[in-house]
Design a protein around this motif. Structure first.
Motif, PDB file in Angstrom:
ATOM      1  N   LEU A   1       0.827  -1.197   0.000  1.00  0.00           N
ATOM      2  CA  LEU A   1       0.000   0.000   0.000  1.00  0.00           C
ATOM      3  C   LEU A   1       0.862   1.247   0.000  1.00  0.00           C
ATOM      4  CD1 LEU A   1      -2.774  -1.055   2.466  1.00  0.00           C
ATOM      5  CD2 LEU A   1      -3.083  -0.433   0.084  1.00  0.00           C
ATOM      6  N   LYS A   2       1.954   1.200   0.749  1.00  0.00           N
ATOM      7  CA  LYS A   2       2.840   2.364   0.766  1.00  0.00           C
ATOM      8  C   LYS A   2       3.414   2.600  -0.623  1.00  0.00           C
ATOM      9  CE  LYS A   2       6.930   4.265   3.006  1.00  0.00           C
ATOM     10  NZ  LYS A   2       7.978   4.076   3.995  1.00  0.00           N
ATOM     11  N   ALA A   3       3.818   1.523  -1.292  1.00  0.00           N
ATOM     12  CA  ALA A   3       4.365   1.670  -2.634  1.00  0.00           C
ATOM     13  C   ALA A   3       3.320   2.218  -3.588  1.00  0.00           C
ATOM     14  CB  ALA A   3       4.875   0.308  -3.132  1.00  0.00           C
ATOM     15  N   ARG A   4       2.091   1.742  -3.439  1.00  0.00           N
ATOM     16  CA  ARG A   4       1.029   2.207  -4.315  1.00  0.00           C
ATOM     17  C   ARG A   4       0.763   3.691  -4.101  1.00  0.00           C
ATOM     18  NH1 ARG A   4      -5.261   0.343  -3.622  1.00  0.00           N
ATOM     19  NH2 ARG A   4      -6.181   2.018  -4.808  1.00  0.00           N
ATOM     20  N   ALA A   5       0.763   4.117  -2.863  1.00  0.00           N
ATOM     21  CA  ALA A   5       0.437   5.511  -2.566  1.00  0.00           C
ATOM     22  C   ALA A   5       1.550   6.454  -2.997  1.00  0.00           C
ATOM     23  CB  ALA A   5       0.166   5.685  -1.079  1.00  0.00           C
ATOM     24  N   THR A   6       2.785   5.941  -3.047  1.00  0.00           N
ATOM     25  CA  THR A   6       3.911   6.824  -3.365  1.00  0.00           C
ATOM     26  C   THR A   6       4.380   6.668  -4.794  1.00  0.00           C
ATOM     27  OG1 THR A   6       5.500   5.177  -2.558  1.00  0.00           O
ATOM     28  CG2 THR A   6       4.700   6.790  -0.975  1.00  0.00           C
ATOM     29  N   ALA A   7       3.772   5.755  -5.554  1.00  0.00           N
ATOM     30  CA  ALA A   7       4.235   5.528  -6.916  1.00  0.00           C
ATOM     31  C   ALA A   7       3.949   6.733  -7.802  1.00  0.00           C
ATOM     32  CB  ALA A   7       3.543   4.297  -7.497  1.00  0.00           C
ATOM     33  N   THR A   8       4.982   7.162  -8.496  1.00  0.00           N
ATOM     34  CA  THR A   8       4.919   8.291  -9.424  1.00  0.00           C
ATOM     35  C   THR A   8       4.024   9.412  -8.952  1.00  0.00           C
ATOM     36  OG1 THR A   8       3.137   7.202 -10.650  1.00  0.00           O
ATOM     37  CG2 THR A   8       5.403   6.841 -11.419  1.00  0.00           C
ATOM     38  N   PRO A   9       4.317  10.030  -7.797  1.00  0.00           N
ATOM     39  CA  PRO A   9       3.481  11.107  -7.294  1.00  0.00           C
ATOM     40  C   PRO A   9       3.574  12.316  -8.197  1.00  0.00           C
ATOM     41  CG  PRO A   9       5.498  10.980  -6.022  1.00  0.00           C
ATOM     42  CD  PRO A   9       5.512   9.802  -6.959  1.00  0.00           C
ATOM     43  N   PRO A  10       2.497  13.133  -8.267  1.00  0.00           N
ATOM     44  CA  PRO A  10       2.550  14.335  -9.074  1.00  0.00           C
ATOM     45  C   PRO A  10       3.643  15.283  -8.564  1.00  0.00           C
ATOM     46  CG  PRO A  10       0.293  13.825  -8.422  1.00  0.00           C
ATOM     47  CD  PRO A  10       1.203  12.926  -7.663  1.00  0.00           C
ATOM     48  N   ALA A  11       4.069  16.169  -9.418  1.00  0.00           N
ATOM     49  CA  ALA A  11       5.121  17.121  -9.032  1.00  0.00           C
ATOM     50  C   ALA A  11       4.699  17.898  -7.810  1.00  0.00           C
ATOM     51  CB  ALA A  11       5.396  18.073 -10.202  1.00  0.00           C
ATOM     52  N   HIS A  12       5.637  18.075  -6.889  1.00  0.00           N
ATOM     53  CA  HIS A  12       5.448  18.839  -5.656  1.00  0.00           C
ATOM     54  C   HIS A  12       4.519  18.144  -4.668  1.00  0.00           C
ATOM     55  CE1 HIS A  12       7.469  21.888  -7.922  1.00  0.00           C
ATOM     56  NE2 HIS A  12       6.451  22.022  -8.761  1.00  0.00           N
ATOM     57  N   ALA A  13       4.067  16.906  -4.956  1.00  0.00           N
ATOM     58  CA  ALA A  13       3.187  16.218  -4.012  1.00  0.00           C
ATOM     59  C   ALA A  13       4.039  15.384  -3.078  1.00  0.00           C
ATOM     60  CB  ALA A  13       2.226  15.294  -4.764  1.00  0.00           C
ATOM     61  N   PRO A  14       3.854  15.517  -1.750  1.00  0.00           N
ATOM     62  CA  PRO A  14       4.693  14.766  -0.813  1.00  0.00           C
ATOM     63  C   PRO A  14       4.321  13.304  -0.826  1.00  0.00           C
ATOM     64  CG  PRO A  14       2.976  15.935   0.373  1.00  0.00           C
ATOM     65  CD  PRO A  14       2.866  16.352  -1.067  1.00  0.00           C
ATOM     66  N   SER A  15       5.288  12.415  -1.006  1.00  0.00           N
ATOM     67  CA  SER A  15       5.024  10.992  -0.941  1.00  0.00           C
ATOM     68  C   SER A  15       4.972  10.563   0.514  1.00  0.00           C
ATOM     69  CB  SER A  15       6.127  10.208  -1.665  1.00  0.00           C
ATOM     70  OG  SER A  15       7.345  10.340  -0.962  1.00  0.00           O
ATOM     71  N   ALA A  16       4.459   9.316   0.739  1.00  0.00           N
ATOM     72  CA  ALA A  16       4.378   8.836   2.113  1.00  0.00           C
ATOM     73  C   ALA A  16       5.770   8.686   2.717  1.00  0.00           C
ATOM     74  CB  ALA A  16       3.642   7.495   2.144  1.00  0.00           C
TER      75      ALA A  16
ATOM     76  N   PRO B   1      -4.133  20.313  -1.103  1.00  0.00           N
ATOM     77  CA  PRO B   1      -4.214  19.446  -2.284  1.00  0.00           C
ATOM     78  C   PRO B   1      -3.043  18.479  -2.421  1.00  0.00           C
ATOM     79  CG  PRO B   1      -3.580  21.680  -2.902  1.00  0.00           C
ATOM     80  CD  PRO B   1      -3.969  21.733  -1.456  1.00  0.00           C
ATOM     81  N   GLN B   2      -1.890  18.815  -1.804  1.00  0.00           N
ATOM     82  CA  GLN B   2      -0.736  17.929  -1.936  1.00  0.00           C
ATOM     83  C   GLN B   2      -1.017  16.543  -1.365  1.00  0.00           C
ATOM     84  OE1 GLN B   2      -0.845  20.954  -0.524  1.00  0.00           O
ATOM     85  NE2 GLN B   2       1.051  22.127  -0.850  1.00  0.00           N
ATOM     86  N   LEU B   3      -1.802  16.490  -0.281  1.00  0.00           N
ATOM     87  CA  LEU B   3      -2.099  15.195   0.326  1.00  0.00           C
ATOM     88  C   LEU B   3      -2.961  14.356  -0.607  1.00  0.00           C
ATOM     89  CD1 LEU B   3      -1.940  13.277   2.723  1.00  0.00           C
ATOM     90  CD2 LEU B   3      -3.933  14.421   3.705  1.00  0.00           C
ATOM     91  N   ALA B   4      -3.979  14.979  -1.187  1.00  0.00           N
ATOM     92  CA  ALA B   4      -4.838  14.252  -2.129  1.00  0.00           C
ATOM     93  C   ALA B   4      -4.042  13.757  -3.323  1.00  0.00           C
ATOM     94  CB  ALA B   4      -5.981  15.155  -2.578  1.00  0.00           C
ATOM     95  N   GLN B   5      -3.090  14.546  -3.782  1.00  0.00           N
ATOM     96  CA  GLN B   5      -2.269  14.144  -4.918  1.00  0.00           C
ATOM     97  C   GLN B   5      -1.352  12.979  -4.540  1.00  0.00           C
ATOM     98  OE1 GLN B   5      -0.328  17.801  -5.920  1.00  0.00           O
ATOM     99  NE2 GLN B   5      -2.115  18.671  -6.946  1.00  0.00           N
ATOM    100  N   ALA B   6      -0.736  13.065  -3.380  1.00  0.00           N
ATOM    101  CA  ALA B   6       0.201  12.019  -2.960  1.00  0.00           C
ATOM    102  C   ALA B   6      -0.503  10.682  -2.776  1.00  0.00           C
ATOM    103  CB  ALA B   6       0.891  12.427  -1.667  1.00  0.00           C
ATOM    104  N   LEU B   7      -1.760  10.713  -2.327  1.00  0.00           N
ATOM    105  CA  LEU B   7      -2.515   9.480  -2.095  1.00  0.00           C
ATOM    106  C   LEU B   7      -3.354   9.078  -3.297  1.00  0.00           C
ATOM    107  CD1 LEU B   7      -3.672  10.080   1.588  1.00  0.00           C
ATOM    108  CD2 LEU B   7      -1.735   8.728   0.776  1.00  0.00           C
ATOM    109  N   ALA B   8      -3.235   9.817  -4.400  1.00  0.00           N
ATOM    110  CA  ALA B   8      -3.977   9.514  -5.630  1.00  0.00           C
ATOM    111  C   ALA B   8      -5.486   9.474  -5.381  1.00  0.00           C
ATOM    112  CB  ALA B   8      -3.496   8.199  -6.233  1.00  0.00           C
ATOM    113  N   ILE B   9      -5.979  10.437  -4.599  1.00  0.00           N
ATOM    114  CA  ILE B   9      -7.405  10.498  -4.304  1.00  0.00           C
ATOM    115  C   ILE B   9      -8.164  10.967  -5.546  1.00  0.00           C
ATOM    116  CG2 ILE B   9      -9.157  11.590  -2.856  1.00  0.00           C
ATOM    117  CD1 ILE B   9      -7.261   9.589  -1.443  1.00  0.00           C
TER     118      ILE B   9
END
Length: 336
Positions: A26-41, A129-137
């Motif tokens: 799940l961690k890998a899925r949430a952090t995979a190819t995050p949008p620019a400037h989006a904080p990964s887990a 919005p960075q959180l939503a982007q990092a989690l691919a919401i």
């Protein structure tokens, strides 16, 4: 990983949450190819560590009360740190969505009923919005949990109270298995004792603890012969079958089966074996899609064999899981 007090068989590490949820996957899925400037887990974990050193005089959000934590970019690292002490349920919502605002308030009341064993936080995706982007919401409301800094998807859209309670109970079991047993006030949690299992389910559970799948299957088969509507026994038996099949595959054999499935898409045995491997690895949608695709393209006994196996995998995941509901709809279209 053994799950003390859990009514689900524990030998499969990737089935921590019902639905074959693997925290590392799940961690890998949430952090995979995050949008620019989006904080990964993982970045959030690093930020949590450095922020904790720089702000040692600052309290962790919600650590001394059961009140709702309002997440923003400044306090998110502390929330991640808090999740090492107590599981944190996070509801992502937006002002433009009345449904998400309703779920935000309803979950606050539900989480409060756990006496501090869960922390509750909300995040306005327009403000953060960075959180939503990092989690691919993809939509609101969406609920996720954080445990030891790792994101765990819970549900998207409105959830009925019984559905959310079931997910929270599973989350607490996973937390206990991972040594997270605190409360929001810093005291160790005292979980209520579960009622004893029926004798045959207890017999099956004890057999699984020593890897005796045959004995577990025999006990569960007897239970279902007398109580055919026992959903817990059905789910447990489906897990026994899955665990037995997967354990018989070594690493070399698993690679051979995947290669055979890729080269022979009409080989039902190979497709069934890869679906098992996908499910155990946490790739639930991939496992379902593989079998639905086979059913749509094949006929005869092989099609029925795949259909029966798919229904059994539904039991493993849980019939109320939204991924099962979606796969059922796809199965109906493939069949009719």
């Amino acid at each position: 990983m053994s799950v003390p007090g859990s009514r689900q068989p524990s030998p499969l590490p990737s089935m921590s949450l019902r639905g074959a949820v693997d925290l590392s996957a799940l961690k890998a899925r949430a952090t995979a190819t995050p949008p620019a400037h989006a904080p990964s887990a993982s970045a959030a974990n690093s930020a949590a560590s450095s922020s904790a050193q720089a702000q040692t005089s600052r309290e962790q959000p919600g650590a001394d009360s059961g009140q709702t934590i309002q997440i923003d970019e400044a306090n998110f690292p502390q929330l991640v740190q808090l999740s090492a002490q107590v599981p944190v349920v996070v509801l992502l919502w937006a002002q433009y969505s009345p449904e998400s605002q309703r779920m935000r308030d309803e979950l606050a009341a539900e989480v409060a009923g756990y006496g501090g064993r869960l922390a509750y936080a909300t995040a306005d995706i327009e403000a953060f919005p960075q959180l939503a982007q990092a989690l691919a919401i993809q939509a609101v409301p969406t609920a996720v949990a954080f445990l030891k800094g790792q994101p765990i998807p819970l549900f998207q859209g409105a959830a009925a109270p019984d559905q959310s309670r079931q997910l929270f109970e599973e989350l607490l079991r996973v937390a206990e298995a991972n040594g997270v047993t605190g409360t929001v006030d810093g005291e160790p949690a005292s979980a209520p004792a579960e009622p004893p299992l029926p004798p045959r389910l207890q017999e099956a559970y004890e057999a699984l603890e020593v890897g005796n799948y045959a004995a577990a299957e025999a006990a569960l088969t007897k239970e279902l012969a007398e109580h055919p509507a026992d959903h817990e026994a059905k789910a447990m038996l489906a897990q026994v079958h899955l665990m037995s099949r997967v354990e018989s595959l070594g690493q070399d054999e698993a690679e051979r089966v995947r290669a055979a499935a890729a080269s022979s898409p009409d080989d039902v045995e190979a497709q069934l074996a890869v679906a098992d491997l996908d499910l155990v690895g946490g790739h639930v949608e991939d496992a379902f899609a593989r079998l639905v695709g086979f059913i749509a393209k094949n006929f005869g006994p092989e099609r029925e064999q795949a259909r029966v196996r798919l229904l059994e995998l539904f039991e493993v995941i849980g019939t109320t899981d939204p991924r099962v509901s979606s796969a059922r709809q796809q199965l109906a279209r493939a069949l009719f």
